[in-house]
Design a protein around this motif. Sequence first.
Motif, PDB file in Angstrom:
ATOM      1  N   GLN A 167       0.810  -1.227   0.000  1.00 45.08           N
ATOM      2  CA  GLN A 167       0.000   0.000   0.000  1.00 45.08           C
ATOM      3  C   GLN A 167       0.846   1.283   0.000  1.00 45.08           C
ATOM      4  OE1 GLN A 167      -0.439   1.802   3.355  1.00 45.08           O
ATOM      5  NE2 GLN A 167      -0.945   3.516   1.997  1.00 45.08           N
ATOM      6  N   PRO A 168       1.923   1.367   0.789  1.00 41.92           N
ATOM      7  CA  PRO A 168       2.673   2.632   0.812  1.00 41.92           C
ATOM      8  C   PRO A 168       3.330   2.998  -0.515  1.00 41.92           C
ATOM      9  CG  PRO A 168       3.168   1.307   2.761  1.00 41.92           C
ATOM     10  CD  PRO A 168       2.445   0.425   1.793  1.00 41.92           C
ATOM     11  N   ARG A 169       3.575   2.015  -1.394  1.00 41.60           N
ATOM     12  CA  ARG A 169       4.310   2.334  -2.616  1.00 41.60           C
ATOM     13  C   ARG A 169       3.475   2.310  -3.890  1.00 41.60           C
ATOM     14  NH1 ARG A 169       6.490  -2.675  -4.779  1.00 41.60           N
ATOM     15  NH2 ARG A 169       6.195  -4.404  -3.328  1.00 41.60           N
ATOM     16  N   VAL A 170       2.247   1.792  -3.832  1.00 39.68           N
ATOM     17  CA  VAL A 170       1.420   1.811  -5.039  1.00 39.68           C
ATOM     18  C   VAL A 170       0.791   3.190  -5.197  1.00 39.68           C
ATOM     19  CG1 VAL A 170       0.939  -0.653  -4.839  1.00 39.68           C
ATOM     20  CG2 VAL A 170      -0.691   0.995  -3.875  1.00 39.68           C
ATOM     21  N   GLY A 171       0.362   3.471  -6.443  1.00 38.84           N
ATOM     22  CA  GLY A 171      -0.332   4.725  -6.657  1.00 38.84           C
ATOM     23  C   GLY A 171      -1.707   4.720  -6.016  1.00 38.84           C
ATOM     24  N   SER A 172      -2.443   3.644  -6.256  1.00 37.07           N
ATOM     25  CA  SER A 172      -3.750   3.456  -5.633  1.00 37.07           C
ATOM     26  C   SER A 172      -3.990   1.973  -5.429  1.00 37.07           C
ATOM     27  CB  SER A 172      -4.859   4.069  -6.505  1.00 37.07           C
ATOM     28  OG  SER A 172      -4.883   3.462  -7.788  1.00 37.07           O
ATOM     29  N   LEU A 173      -4.667   1.653  -4.342  1.00 34.71           N
ATOM     30  CA  LEU A 173      -4.962   0.256  -4.020  1.00 34.71           C
ATOM     31  C   LEU A 173      -6.473   0.089  -3.891  1.00 34.71           C
ATOM     32  CD1 LEU A 173      -3.066  -2.089  -1.672  1.00 34.71           C
ATOM     33  CD2 LEU A 173      -5.538  -1.955  -1.474  1.00 34.71           C
ATOM     34  N   HIS A 174      -7.023  -0.827  -4.677  1.00 38.40           N
ATOM     35  CA  HIS A 174      -8.460  -1.081  -4.690  1.00 38.40           C
ATOM     36  C   HIS A 174      -8.689  -2.517  -4.209  1.00 38.40           C
ATOM     37  CE1 HIS A 174      -8.513   2.543  -7.189  1.00 38.40           C
ATOM     38  NE2 HIS A 174      -7.531   1.966  -7.885  1.00 38.40           N
ATOM     39  N   LEU A 175      -9.151  -2.671  -2.982  1.00 40.65           N
ATOM     40  CA  LEU A 175      -9.380  -4.001  -2.415  1.00 40.65           C
ATOM     41  C   LEU A 175     -10.798  -4.441  -2.742  1.00 40.65           C
ATOM     42  CD1 LEU A 175      -8.191  -6.240  -0.511  1.00 40.65           C
ATOM     43  CD2 LEU A 175      -9.496  -5.142   1.318  1.00 40.65           C
ATOM     44  N   LEU A 176     -10.907  -5.504  -3.537  1.00 40.44           N
ATOM     45  CA  LEU A 176     -12.213  -6.051  -3.893  1.00 40.44           C
ATOM     46  C   LEU A 176     -12.563  -7.134  -2.885  1.00 40.44           C
ATOM     47  CD1 LEU A 176     -10.684  -5.333  -6.894  1.00 40.44           C
ATOM     48  CD2 LEU A 176     -13.076  -5.680  -7.496  1.00 40.44           C
ATOM     49  N   GLN A 177     -13.393  -6.784  -1.965  1.00 42.08           N
ATOM     50  CA  GLN A 177     -13.721  -7.634  -0.825  1.00 42.08           C
ATOM     51  C   GLN A 177     -15.079  -8.296  -1.021  1.00 42.08           C
ATOM     52  OE1 GLN A 177     -13.449  -6.326   3.588  1.00 42.08           O
ATOM     53  NE2 GLN A 177     -15.578  -5.943   3.020  1.00 42.08           N
ATOM     54  N   ARG A 178     -15.080  -9.606  -0.936  1.00 44.41           N
ATOM     55  CA  ARG A 178     -16.352 -10.318  -0.968  1.00 44.41           C
ATOM     56  C   ARG A 178     -16.948 -10.385   0.434  1.00 44.41           C
ATOM     57  NH1 ARG A 178     -16.314 -16.394  -3.075  1.00 44.41           N
ATOM     58  NH2 ARG A 178     -15.072 -16.568  -1.171  1.00 44.41           N
ATOM     59  N   GLU A 180      -8.860   2.002  -1.036  1.00 46.03           N
ATOM     60  CA  GLU A 180     -10.311   1.937  -0.904  1.00 46.03           C
ATOM     61  C   GLU A 180     -10.751   0.481  -0.880  1.00 46.03           C
ATOM     62  OE1 GLU A 180     -12.695   3.316  -4.140  1.00 46.03           O
ATOM     63  OE2 GLU A 180     -11.439   2.379  -5.691  1.00 46.03           O
ATOM     64  N   VAL A 181     -11.926   0.254  -0.301  1.00 41.87           N
ATOM     65  CA  VAL A 181     -12.511  -1.086  -0.233  1.00 41.87           C
ATOM     66  C   VAL A 181     -13.789  -1.089  -1.060  1.00 41.87           C
ATOM     67  CG1 VAL A 181     -13.521  -2.850   1.262  1.00 41.87           C
ATOM     68  CG2 VAL A 181     -11.538  -1.533   2.054  1.00 41.87           C
ATOM     69  N   LEU A 182     -13.830  -1.981  -2.051  1.00 45.51           N
ATOM     70  CA  LEU A 182     -15.015  -2.168  -2.885  1.00 45.51           C
ATOM     71  C   LEU A 182     -15.658  -3.490  -2.492  1.00 45.51           C
ATOM     72  CD1 LEU A 182     -13.433  -1.152  -6.320  1.00 45.51           C
ATOM     73  CD2 LEU A 182     -14.634   0.307  -4.680  1.00 45.51           C
ATOM     74  N   THR A 183     -16.945  -3.505  -2.287  1.00 42.51           N
ATOM     75  CA  THR A 183     -17.619  -4.684  -1.750  1.00 42.51           C
ATOM     76  C   THR A 183     -18.243  -5.541  -2.852  1.00 42.51           C
ATOM     77  OG1 THR A 183     -19.654  -3.425  -1.409  1.00 42.51           O
ATOM     78  CG2 THR A 183     -18.103  -3.529   0.427  1.00 42.51           C
ATOM     79  N   GLY A 184     -18.576  -6.773  -2.454  1.00 40.82           N
ATOM     80  CA  GLY A 184     -19.217  -7.697  -3.381  1.00 40.82           C
ATOM     81  C   GLY A 184     -18.255  -8.508  -4.218  1.00 40.82           C
ATOM     82  N   GLY A 185     -16.964  -8.411  -3.908  1.00 38.90           N
ATOM     83  CA  GLY A 185     -15.989  -9.157  -4.688  1.00 38.90           C
ATOM     84  C   GLY A 185     -15.797  -8.544  -6.058  1.00 38.90           C
ATOM     85  N   VAL A 186     -15.363  -9.353  -7.008  1.00 38.54           N
ATOM     86  CA  VAL A 186     -15.157  -8.882  -8.376  1.00 38.54           C
ATOM     87  C   VAL A 186     -16.166  -9.558  -9.293  1.00 38.54           C
ATOM     88  CG1 VAL A 186     -13.299 -10.573  -8.709  1.00 38.54           C
ATOM     89  CG2 VAL A 186     -13.494  -8.638 -10.264  1.00 38.54           C
ATOM     90  N   ARG A 187     -16.912  -8.766 -10.053  1.00 41.23           N
ATOM     91  CA  ARG A 187     -17.958  -9.290 -10.930  1.00 41.23           C
ATOM     92  C   ARG A 187     -17.393  -9.691 -12.288  1.00 41.23           C
ATOM     93  NH1 ARG A 187     -22.670  -5.194 -12.206  1.00 41.23           N
ATOM     94  NH2 ARG A 187     -22.968  -5.424  -9.929  1.00 41.23           N
ATOM     95  N   THR A 200     -10.319  -2.643 -16.935  1.00 41.44           N
ATOM     96  CA  THR A 200     -11.257  -2.197 -15.909  1.00 41.44           C
ATOM     97  C   THR A 200     -11.787  -3.376 -15.102  1.00 41.44           C
ATOM     98  OG1 THR A 200     -11.956  -0.317 -17.268  1.00 41.44           O
ATOM     99  CG2 THR A 200     -13.444  -1.002 -15.495  1.00 41.44           C
ATOM    100  N   VAL A 201     -11.688  -3.266 -13.775  1.00 41.40           N
ATOM    101  CA  VAL A 201     -12.292  -4.277 -12.905  1.00 41.40           C
ATOM    102  C   VAL A 201     -13.638  -3.738 -12.432  1.00 41.40           C
ATOM    103  CG1 VAL A 201     -10.127  -5.318 -12.130  1.00 41.40           C
ATOM    104  CG2 VAL A 201     -11.059  -3.381 -10.879  1.00 41.40           C
ATOM    105  N   VAL A 202     -14.625  -4.636 -12.415  1.00 42.71           N
ATOM    106  CA  VAL A 202     -15.965  -4.271 -11.987  1.00 42.71           C
ATOM    107  C   VAL A 202     -16.273  -5.017 -10.705  1.00 42.71           C
ATOM    108  CG1 VAL A 202     -18.407  -4.152 -12.610  1.00 42.71           C
ATOM    109  CG2 VAL A 202     -16.643  -3.976 -14.397  1.00 42.71           C
ATOM    110  N   ALA A 203     -16.498  -4.273  -9.627  1.00 39.07           N
ATOM    111  CA  ALA A 203     -16.787  -4.889  -8.335  1.00 39.07           C
ATOM    112  C   ALA A 203     -18.233  -5.346  -8.273  1.00 39.07           C
ATOM    113  CB  ALA A 203     -16.498  -3.898  -7.206  1.00 39.07           C
ATOM    114  N   GLY A 204     -18.516  -6.169  -7.276  1.00 37.73           N
ATOM    115  CA  GLY A 204     -19.872  -6.658  -7.098  1.00 37.73           C
ATOM    116  C   GLY A 204     -20.869  -5.561  -6.814  1.00 37.73           C
ATOM    117  N   ASP A 205     -20.406  -4.460  -6.251  1.00 35.55           N
ATOM    118  CA  ASP A 205     -21.307  -3.347  -5.961  1.00 35.55           C
ATOM    119  C   ASP A 205     -21.499  -2.426  -7.160  1.00 35.55           C
ATOM    120  OD1 ASP A 205     -18.938  -1.953  -6.138  1.00 35.55           O
ATOM    121  OD2 ASP A 205     -18.913  -1.264  -4.056  1.00 35.55           O
ATOM    122  N   GLY A 206     -20.915  -2.808  -8.311  1.00 34.11           N
ATOM    123  CA  GLY A 206     -21.065  -2.028  -9.534  1.00 34.11           C
ATOM    124  C   GLY A 206     -19.966  -1.020  -9.783  1.00 34.11           C
ATOM    125  N   SER A 207     -19.103  -0.795  -8.819  1.00 32.90           N
ATOM    126  CA  SER A 207     -18.011   0.165  -8.983  1.00 32.90           C
ATOM    127  C   SER A 207     -17.034  -0.318 -10.060  1.00 32.90           C
ATOM    128  CB  SER A 207     -17.256   0.345  -7.662  1.00 32.90           C
ATOM    129  OG  SER A 207     -18.123   0.757  -6.629  1.00 32.90           O
TER     130      SER A 207
END
Length: 512
Positions: free
Chosen positions: A197-208, A312-319, A325-332
């Motif tokens: 996390q400290p060295r990436v530009g952005s971290l998107h955690l796709l959490q189920r 950031e935490v995106l919910t619903g896992g990865v759709r 582009t990754v699409v999370a379960g919540d539509g993000s």
Amino acid sequence: MTVDGVRRGDDMSDVVIVGAGFGGLGTAMRLRQEGIDDFTLLERAGDVGGVWRANTYPGCACDVPSPLYSFSFEPNPDWSRLFSPQPEIHAYLRRCAERHDLRRHIRFGCELTAATWDDAAQRWRLDTTQGPLTARVLVSALGPLTEPQLPDVPGLAEFPGELFHSAAWDHTVDLTGKRVAVVGTGSSAIQFVPQIQPRVGSLHLLQRTPGWVLPHVDRPTGRVQRFLLRRVPALGRLQRAAVYWGMEGLVTSLLRQAPTLRALERLARWNIRRHVADPELRRKLTPDFRLGCKRILASNTYYRALAAPNAEVLTGGVREVRGATVVAGDGSEREVDAIVLGTGYGVLGNPAYGRIRGRDGRALSEVWHDGAESYLGTTVAGFPNLFTIIGPNTGLGAGSMVYVIEAQIAYVLDALRRMRERGVASIEVRAGVQRRFNDELQQRMRGTVWTAGGCASWYLDSDGCNRTLWPGQTYDFRRRTSRVDMLQYRVRTASTPAVAAATASADEAVPS
């Protein structure tokens, strides 16, 4: 043409062990201690260590205290921390192999391609990438955490950026400044997420599903403590016993869903509050099931990393994945440069199980298709002289698998001893014994937090049946595996007509 069940051109070993992780090395070490030198260990990789050789992701470490996550007969007073990091565990296993002179028994780069039981000769006929082998006894020490599980996500295979599983971390990829998606929130992710996390530009955690994360009690091991452990071995045994009984207390809580679990849940909620100020992020990270239903996690840095401005935490896992582009379960939707999969392993799904065929010609994977079952996690009906280390229902919701492995190894050694003393060619657990044992297991499993805790975990199969964990205390498992009851087995001696006839035919076929 065969001689005593050995094909022309075959190498022969009394015992063949598959896998050079804790299970395989432990079995080999104890064989040497028992004075048994006629064994071969097959390892498809180029070094020992199993899961601790393969997993090199940033932050990789054990979640069981080091004094208990090591062999009781090969203590290590020099762990640098209470919870040892991966490089130290790998180095420990390499030292074990050297100290017990195991490398001369190991065939590196040698993968098992087929294992077939020859009922007439009472032998295992093995094919490997380095040629055929014949063995009297086959020990499968493949382990359940060897085959990374890749999620079935539409478009994932076509992702144009960097893509890898945490169990096969690609160290050639520099994640600095990149937009990174992480899929999964289990034992591996909570270790590597704070590292990257400290060295990436952005971290998107796709959490189920969020897990319960307790504060970590890890600490360095001081020089004075290591000196005392080296000079006074009894201190090491005392330390190991203290850790063991502490973890057994947690097992009791998990089995009975005791009030202790509520106290631990409050501690875990406090762990979220102390690191996460945003109420919405707290909500996302708070489980809705009982602590222990999934494996309990521990970290002092995971929540802090997720609360950072670039995470950031995106919910619903990865759709799905559409191009970059990754699409999370919540539509993000998020465009990313790299995807890291922390999606665990196919437990009891090792492809090698499809290569081991028993007395009736069926593969172990076929027999286990509708649910993996064995007797004491160690022997399987229909598979004579096969012993499985970390077989079905030997996993732990809390505690050290090394303790369980040692218990199983003792059971294997006792079986070999009894077979030798009684002139037994093969033993095979009776189907009725195995059936009754598994009925008992599932009865004991009811009401535990692992089946009634309100979650869907990797402990459960597709039918919701727990084929993974031992539903009791580990000392109970060790008691039940302390000796082999031959009455529970079909026994064939060397004088059994089929065996004697096969041997005689082989002898007649060979010119004198």
